[in-house]
Design a protein around this motif. Structure first.
Motif, short mmCIF file in Angstrom:
data_model
loop_
_atom_site.label_atom_id
_atom_site.label_comp_id
_atom_site.label_asym_id
_atom_site.label_seq_id
_atom_site.Cartn_x
_atom_site.Cartn_y
_atom_site.Cartn_z
N SER A 177 -6.79 3.40 -7.59
CA SER A 177 -7.69 3.70 -8.68
C SER A 177 -8.45 4.97 -8.16
CB SER A 177 -8.67 2.76 -9.11
OG SER A 177 -8.86 1.69 -7.96
N SER A 178 -9.45 5.76 -9.16
CA SER A 178 -9.77 7.02 -8.58
C SER A 178 -11.08 6.66 -7.40
CB SER A 178 -10.62 7.34 -9.88
OG SER A 178 -9.68 7.64 -10.74
N PHE A 179 -11.80 5.64 -7.63
CA PHE A 179 -12.61 5.53 -6.26
C PHE A 179 -12.64 3.90 -6.03
CE2 PHE A 179 -14.69 9.14 -8.69
CZ PHE A 179 -14.84 9.85 -7.31
N PRO A 180 -11.35 3.76 -5.33
CA PRO A 180 -11.20 2.40 -4.51
C PRO A 180 -12.30 1.77 -4.21
CG PRO A 180 -10.25 4.04 -3.09
CD PRO A 180 -10.70 4.68 -4.28
N ASP A 181 -12.62 0.46 -4.50
CA ASP A 181 -13.76 -0.29 -3.96
C ASP A 181 -13.08 -1.14 -2.76
OD1 ASP A 181 -11.91 -2.54 -4.94
OD2 ASP A 181 -13.31 -3.13 -6.43
N LYS A 182 -13.95 -1.86 -2.02
CA LYS A 182 -13.49 -2.16 -0.80
C LYS A 182 -12.31 -3.26 -0.86
CE LYS A 182 -16.59 -5.73 0.93
NZ LYS A 182 -18.06 -6.03 1.44
N GLU A 183 -12.21 -3.90 -1.80
CA GLU A 183 -11.23 -5.02 -2.22
C GLU A 183 -9.76 -4.30 -2.21
OE1 GLU A 183 -11.15 -8.34 -2.46
OE2 GLU A 183 -13.38 -8.09 -1.97
N GLU A 184 -9.88 -3.00 -2.95
CA GLU A 184 -8.66 -2.41 -2.81
C GLU A 184 -8.50 -1.63 -1.55
OE1 GLU A 184 -8.77 0.25 -6.35
OE2 GLU A 184 -6.45 1.01 -5.93
N ILE A 185 -9.21 -1.28 -0.86
CA ILE A 185 -9.29 -0.51 0.30
C ILE A 185 -8.47 -1.48 1.39
CG2 ILE A 185 -10.31 0.53 2.56
CD1 ILE A 185 -10.33 2.32 0.22
N PHE A 186 -9.06 -2.84 1.19
CA PHE A 186 -8.63 -3.88 2.08
C PHE A 186 -7.14 -4.07 1.74
CE2 PHE A 186 -7.79 -8.25 3.33
CZ PHE A 186 -8.47 -8.32 4.57
N THR A 233 1.10 -8.27 14.75
CA THR A 233 0.75 -7.00 14.14
C THR A 233 0.02 -7.30 12.62
OG1 THR A 233 3.02 -6.96 13.32
CG2 THR A 233 2.56 -5.70 15.46
N SER A 234 0.47 -8.51 12.06
CA SER A 234 -0.12 -8.65 10.70
C SER A 234 -1.68 -8.82 10.75
CB SER A 234 0.60 -9.29 9.88
OG SER A 234 0.45 -10.77 10.19
N ALA A 235 -1.98 -9.63 11.70
CA ALA A 235 -3.48 -10.05 11.88
C ALA A 235 -4.02 -8.76 12.34
CB ALA A 235 -3.51 -11.05 13.00
N LEU A 236 -3.45 -7.89 13.21
CA LEU A 236 -4.14 -6.58 13.70
C LEU A 236 -4.48 -5.74 12.37
CD1 LEU A 236 -4.99 -4.60 15.74
CD2 LEU A 236 -2.71 -3.89 16.01
N ARG A 237 -3.58 -5.75 11.21
CA ARG A 237 -3.59 -4.78 10.25
C ARG A 237 -5.04 -5.49 9.44
NH1 ARG A 237 1.13 -5.41 7.30
NH2 ARG A 237 2.37 -6.32 8.82
N GLU A 238 -4.78 -6.77 9.45
CA GLU A 238 -5.87 -7.51 8.58
C GLU A 238 -7.35 -6.93 9.34
OE1 GLU A 238 -5.54 -11.53 6.45
OE2 GLU A 238 -6.66 -11.92 8.31
N ILE A 239 -7.45 -7.35 10.55
CA ILE A 239 -8.79 -6.70 11.41
C ILE A 239 -9.14 -5.31 10.94
CG2 ILE A 239 -10.02 -6.39 13.36
CD1 ILE A 239 -8.12 -8.75 14.34
N MET A 240 -8.02 -4.39 10.87
CA MET A 240 -8.26 -3.03 10.38
C MET A 240 -8.66 -2.65 9.21
SD MET A 240 -4.99 -1.37 12.41
CE MET A 240 -5.20 0.40 12.12
N GLY A 241 -8.39 -3.79 8.17
CA GLY A 241 -8.84 -3.82 6.85
C GLY A 241 -10.20 -4.25 6.77
N TYR A 242 -10.53 -5.52 7.42
CA TYR A 242 -12.08 -5.83 7.31
C TYR A 242 -12.95 -4.62 8.05
CZ TYR A 242 -10.70 -10.76 6.51
OH TYR A 242 -10.47 -11.90 6.02
#
Lengths: 221, 221
Positions: free
Chosen positions: B75-84, B182-191
């Motif tokens: 979306s045009s201005f992604p919110d935190k859910e989308e960024i996550f 690595t998937s837990a790591l990516r999740e932390i990067m999302g948070y």
């Protein structure tokens, strides 16, 4: 005991080359001091470096402890507004110490400097974070809020993110040519604790500021 | 060209002492290789080090560029859910490269290693941040949201906070003995991108995890 002439002799040399390429003789010449003055105060160049870093570390520790005092009056589970407000006082002495040591630490944190200094600083901030966490958030207690993503992140990553961000900001400030005021710095430290990086993007005004295509100088150092 | 025996010869030595204390002769002996093999491939020890780092940097750059491709649909201005959500894919190759080079970069990022490697990594992440910022947030455009604290933070501090946090997390992961997936790591990067440090404290479960009074090993290294 720190001899200011000898200290500055070493720092001047570190602007040009790494510690490993610097001899005691270089330092004595650069300081325009005598061999006797050097050896009365220091065993060798590493001893001198440890004295300089020791002074920074001690003052930083004391400032953090002093600043911690303003964290005794607050609500049980402070929200971001309150954390932001508390941030102004709770880093006042700390930021002042960073300002006092700015020139010295700028050199010591450069590529010619000491890779271990940052580790030492992180160790202090880590320990301070534990103290403040207990005062502010009652670590090991339960918070009433519910969360969108309930999966917890590991404690060591939390520490890395929290103290790492604050340390990065201060180190960036120390290294910057374009120096903002200490109160502006404290405000940024407040934002960084209470806003997510994505929120900070939306807070930033890209139009009125320097060209973001140009990395700031320290990336090129 | 990278000779794996010689590369490992240097890395084994760096586990014990800094580059400055290592001679070419040491490397040849540690690698059980001939002088000829060394000098056919490298000018000196620094040339060898630059080859090793160069491979990491190149692979990291390519992975970031590859991962950037998944940022075209949003979306045009992604919110935190989308960024996550986007975070899961947009660091997939990058995290894999960090995993592939974990042992090597762990040594190079240690106190015996190369203080400049982190600076080189930050320079890449900075440049990547600019690319992604244009795709995701249309840097230089206006966001419709209103903010509690309208005062903007300087662009260079924003970059320091955003890319610095992500870099810190990956460097912490590389250095940790206690390796998460690595998937837990990516999740932390999302948070870390979508939650403020204060929010992360409230997300963390202190009871079920390791004693936070004990600093993780790398603070003692």
């Amino acid at each position: 005991m720190l001899d200011i002439r000898i200290q500055n002799g070493l720092l001047e040399l570190l602007k040009q080359k790494p510690l490993n390429d610097i001899t005691t003789k270089d330092i004595i010449e650069s300081a325009e001091a005598s061999r006797k003055t050097f050896y009365t105060n220091y065993k060798d160049k590493r001893d001198l470096l440890m004295e300089i870093e020791g002074a920074i570390i001690t003052d930083l520790q004391e400032a953090l402890k002093e600043d911690r005092k303003c964290l005794t009056q607050h609500s049980s589970f402070p929200d971001k507004e309150e954390i932001f407000r508390l941030s102004q006082g709770s880093f006042a002495h700390t930021v002042q110490v960073c300002s006092d040591y700015r020139e010295v630490s700028r050199i010591l944190l450069s590529p010619n400097g000491d890779i271990n200094l940052l580790t030492r600083i992180k160790r202090i901030t880590y320990s301070e974070f534990m103290h403040r966490g207990k005062l502010l958030f009652y670590f090991n207690s339960q918070h009433p809020s519910t969360n969108v993503h309930p999966s917890p992140i590991p404690v060591d990553y939390l520490f890395e993110i929290y103290t790492g961000t604050l340390t990065n900001i201060i180190v960036h400030w120390v290294r910057s040519d374009n120096r903002i005021s200490t109160s502006a710095l404290r405000e940024i430290m407040g934002y960084a604790q209470t806003h997510s990086p994505v929120e900070l993007i939306y807070l930033t005004n890209f139009d009125e500021q320097a060209d973001p295509n140009q990395p700031s100088h320290h990336f090129n150092s």
